[in-house]
Design a protein around this motif. Structure first.
Motif: not given
Length: 120
Positions: A66-85
């Protein structure tokens, strides 16, 4: 009083991955490298990749796949200060490893190219 960064949430390929305190985010982009010639210093640019590191824990019934795959994918890093990368081309770099005795710690490390920053 001003709020500063406290909590980072990770969303990997549409799934929320709960992570421990201490996640790291290194935003990539253009980087200047010094080039020495004679008694002068110039600069040459290169692109440096983004790096994201976090630790999650193995839960009962959870599959490592469920975590590890060899393909690329979308990753979101969401901060509690309002920024999302958002990184549309992220991929995991390290092998499947876990540590027992302390919650089944699973270190996760992604690399990615350019990102989009959204501030709310």
């Amino acid at each position: 009083m001003t709020q500063t960064l406290g909590v980072i949430d990770i969303v990997w390929k549409g799934r929320n991955v709960p992570v421990e305190k201490g996640a790291k985010l290194k935003l990539g982009g253009m980087k200047n490298n010094g080039v020495v010639y004679g008694r002068k210093v110039g600069r040459a640019q290169e692109f440096e990749a983004s790096e994201i590191e976090a630790v999650t824990n193995l839960e009962r019934g959870q599959r490592m796949s469920d975590l590890y795959t060899s393909e690329e994918g979308e990753l979101q890093v969401q901060c509690d200060t309002g920024q999302t990368y958002t990184f549309p081309d992220a991929f995991l770099t390290d092998n499947r490893e876990m540590t027992g005795g302390e919650g089944g710690k699973i270190p996760l490390k992604w690399m990615a190219g350019d990102y989009e920053e959204i501030v709310s």
